[in-house]
Each structure stands twice: as structure tokens, then as C-alpha cells.
Design a protein around this motif. Structure first.
Motif, PDB file in Angstrom:
ATOM      1  N   GLY A   1       0.826  -1.209   0.000  1.00  0.00           N
ATOM      2  CA  GLY A   1       0.000   0.000   0.000  1.00  0.00           C
ATOM      3  C   GLY A   1       0.856   1.253   0.000  1.00  0.00           C
ATOM      4  N   GLY A   2       1.983   1.173   0.702  1.00  0.00           N
ATOM      5  CA  GLY A   2       2.918   2.295   0.699  1.00  0.00           C
ATOM      6  C   GLY A   2       3.456   2.570  -0.698  1.00  0.00           C
ATOM      7  N   ILE A   3       3.737   1.506  -1.441  1.00  0.00           N
ATOM      8  CA  ILE A   3       4.207   1.670  -2.819  1.00  0.00           C
ATOM      9  C   ILE A   3       3.120   2.335  -3.667  1.00  0.00           C
ATOM     10  N   MET A   4       1.863   1.976  -3.403  1.00  0.00           N
ATOM     11  CA  MET A   4       0.769   2.630  -4.120  1.00  0.00           C
ATOM     12  C   MET A   4       0.724   4.118  -3.766  1.00  0.00           C
ATOM     13  N   GLY A   5       0.864   4.441  -2.465  1.00  0.00           N
ATOM     14  CA  GLY A   5       0.893   5.840  -2.059  1.00  0.00           C
ATOM     15  C   GLY A   5       2.052   6.581  -2.708  1.00  0.00           C
ATOM     16  N   TYR A   6       3.203   5.916  -2.773  1.00  0.00           N
ATOM     17  CA  TYR A   6       4.389   6.477  -3.428  1.00  0.00           C
ATOM     18  C   TYR A   6       4.072   6.783  -4.897  1.00  0.00           C
ATOM     19  N   ALA A   7       3.430   5.820  -5.581  1.00  0.00           N
ATOM     20  CA  ALA A   7       3.099   6.008  -6.997  1.00  0.00           C
ATOM     21  C   ALA A   7       2.120   7.162  -7.193  1.00  0.00           C
ATOM     22  N   ILE A   8       1.161   7.286  -6.254  1.00  0.00           N
ATOM     23  CA  ILE A   8       0.212   8.409  -6.335  1.00  0.00           C
ATOM     24  C   ILE A   8       0.957   9.738  -6.220  1.00  0.00           C
ATOM     25  N   GLY A   9       1.862   9.829  -5.250  1.00  0.00           N
ATOM     26  CA  GLY A   9       2.639  11.049  -5.083  1.00  0.00           C
ATOM     27  C   GLY A   9       3.555  11.329  -6.260  1.00  0.00           C
ATOM     28  N   TYR A  10       4.106  10.269  -6.829  1.00  0.00           N
ATOM     29  CA  TYR A  10       5.075  10.409  -7.926  1.00  0.00           C
ATOM     30  C   TYR A  10       4.396  10.783  -9.241  1.00  0.00           C
ATOM     31  N   TYR A  11       3.308  10.080  -9.555  1.00  0.00           N
ATOM     32  CA  TYR A  11       2.710  10.218 -10.883  1.00  0.00           C
ATOM     33  C   TYR A  11       1.419  11.042 -10.912  1.00  0.00           C
ATOM     34  N   ALA A  12       0.738  11.157  -9.777  1.00  0.00           N
ATOM     35  CA  ALA A  12      -0.592  11.783  -9.820  1.00  0.00           C
ATOM     36  C   ALA A  12      -0.837  12.667  -8.598  1.00  0.00           C
ATOM     37  N   PHE A  13       0.160  13.478  -8.262  1.00  0.00           N
ATOM     38  CA  PHE A  13      -0.008  14.308  -7.059  1.00  0.00           C
ATOM     39  C   PHE A  13      -1.172  15.280  -7.199  1.00  0.00           C
ATOM     40  N   GLU A  14      -1.212  16.022  -8.267  1.00  0.00           N
ATOM     41  CA  GLU A  14      -2.262  17.035  -8.437  1.00  0.00           C
ATOM     42  C   GLU A  14      -3.640  16.402  -8.600  1.00  0.00           C
ATOM     43  N   ALA A  15      -3.705  15.310  -9.335  1.00  0.00           N
ATOM     44  CA  ALA A  15      -4.999  14.703  -9.651  1.00  0.00           C
ATOM     45  C   ALA A  15      -5.575  13.886  -8.497  1.00  0.00           C
TER      46      ALA A  15
END
Length: 203
Positions: A66-80
Motif C-alpha cells: 500500500g505504501g508503494i501505491m501511495g508512493y506512486a500516487i505522489g510520484y505520478y498523480a499528485f495534483e490529480a
């Protein structure tokens, strides 16, 4: 709303597929869910102490995923995605403050304190790590060590002492976890000073 969500999460421990629910809660806690997996993990480990370490492994594994998913959200889709989630929980201002001084050392501190003691919430730190592009390997190893230490320590206490330790866990464990995190952080920076590696913090 928060109380009802907390009670619903606790109720999952009594369901036939409780281990699956533990995996789900541990996963989503690390990216966007408000209630920590401990709420589900503790009653499950008390009900079946011989499975405590198995449950700790499940919670650690899916918390890291889940942390990796959170990381991916921050990395690729922070604004969205990440920004609306943080704003919903009222964490956006705190996040911006952390982001302003986030580097490898700062992020390591936050991963340690959030993993051991939920300070700040793990979802904030996983999104932060992705948003500032911390190395993925560094991030994953830090999550495994911090989250694993918490869940396996809980498993050990619950398996050895049973329900008699529950009050202690609910009232005192967070303080102990904060102290342990502080000791690890001081040790880390002490080693950096000895090694003469230069600047310790990014801000």
C-alpha cells in the motif's frame, strides 16, 4: 463519522475472511484510509495468538504494498489524486511544510516515526516520498523495517501476554514507539556525524 468508521473496522476482525480484510486495511491505510491496521490486527492476534506472526507478516506485506501505491500516487498523480486526498483529511498544509524540506534524511525520519508510531500518518509520508522522488529501493526498505518492527513487536507482545497486555498497548505503546524511533534517528545521525557526511537535514 470517524467513530463509526473505527467501529466498522474493528468489526472486521470477527468475520470469516478476517485475514483478507487485514490485508485490505493494511494496504489502504498506507495510501488513503484513515484508520490504522492495528485496530484490526490487535483483536485478531488476541483471538488466535498462534497466528500472531502470520498476521504480522500479512499486515507488513500489504502495508508496504500500500505504501508503494501511495508512493506512486505522489510520484505520478499528485495534483490529480494525492492533493484532493490530503485536502480531504486536512493534511495539505502539513504536507506542504514537510515537502519544503523533504530529502533522503528527512524522509527516513518520517518513515521511521510514521511506521513505528503513526506520526505523521503513514499515508502522508508515502505520498510525500513519491512527490519528492525519493529512491524507490530506499523507500521500500525503510517501510519494511519500520512497519515490520511495529507489527512483529505487537505480535510478540500479544502472543506472549495475551489480553493482559492490551490496555498497555492501547495506552502506552505509542509513547514507547516514539522513544524507539527517536533513539534510532539519533543513532543514524550520530553515525553520519562520525562519518563526516556533511549536511544532515534538507531544511
Amino acid at each position: 463519522m470517524l467513530k463509526r468508521l473505527y467501529e466498522w473496522t474493528m468489526s472486521l476482525a470477527a468475520r470469516p475472511r478476517a485475514e483478507l480484510w487485514l490485508a485490505v486495511v493494511a494496504f489502504v491505510e498506507s495510501s488513503f484510509f484513515l484508520i490504522p491496521a492495528d485496530v484490526l490486527f490487535v483483536p485478531m492476534a488476541l483471538a488466535r495468538p498462534m497466528r500472531a506472526y502470520r498476521l504480522a507478516f500479512i499486515a507488513t506485506l500489504f502495508s508496504v504494498l500500500g505504501g508503494i501505491m501511495g508512493y506512486a500516487i505522489g510520484y505520478y498523480a499528485f495534483e490529480a489524486l494525492a492533493k484532493p486526498v490530503l485536502a480531504f483529511y486536512g493534511k495539505l498544509d502539513a504536507f506542504d511544510t514537510l515537502r519544503a524540506c523533504a530529502g533522503p534524511d528527512t524522509t527516513l525520519i518520517l518513515l521511521t516515526t510514521s511506521g513505528l508510531a503513526h506520526l505523521p500518518p503513514i499515508k502522508v509520508v508515502t505520498i510525500l516520498a513519491g512527490a519528492v522522488h525519493i529512491g524507490l529501493t530506499f523507500f521500500v526498505v525503510s517501510c519494511i523495517l519500520a512497519r515490520g518492527a511495529r507489527f512483529f513487536a505487537l505480535a510478540f507482545l500479544l502472543r506472549r501476554y495475551g489480553d493482559t497486555i492490551r490496555h498497555f498497548i492501547e495506552r502506552r505503546l505509542k509513547v514507547i514507539a516514539v522513544v524507539a524511533a527517536a533513539v534510532l534517528i539519533l543513532l543514524y545521525f550520530g553515525l553520519k556525524l562520525v562519518a563526516g557526511s556533511g549536511q544532515l537535514l534538507s531544511c
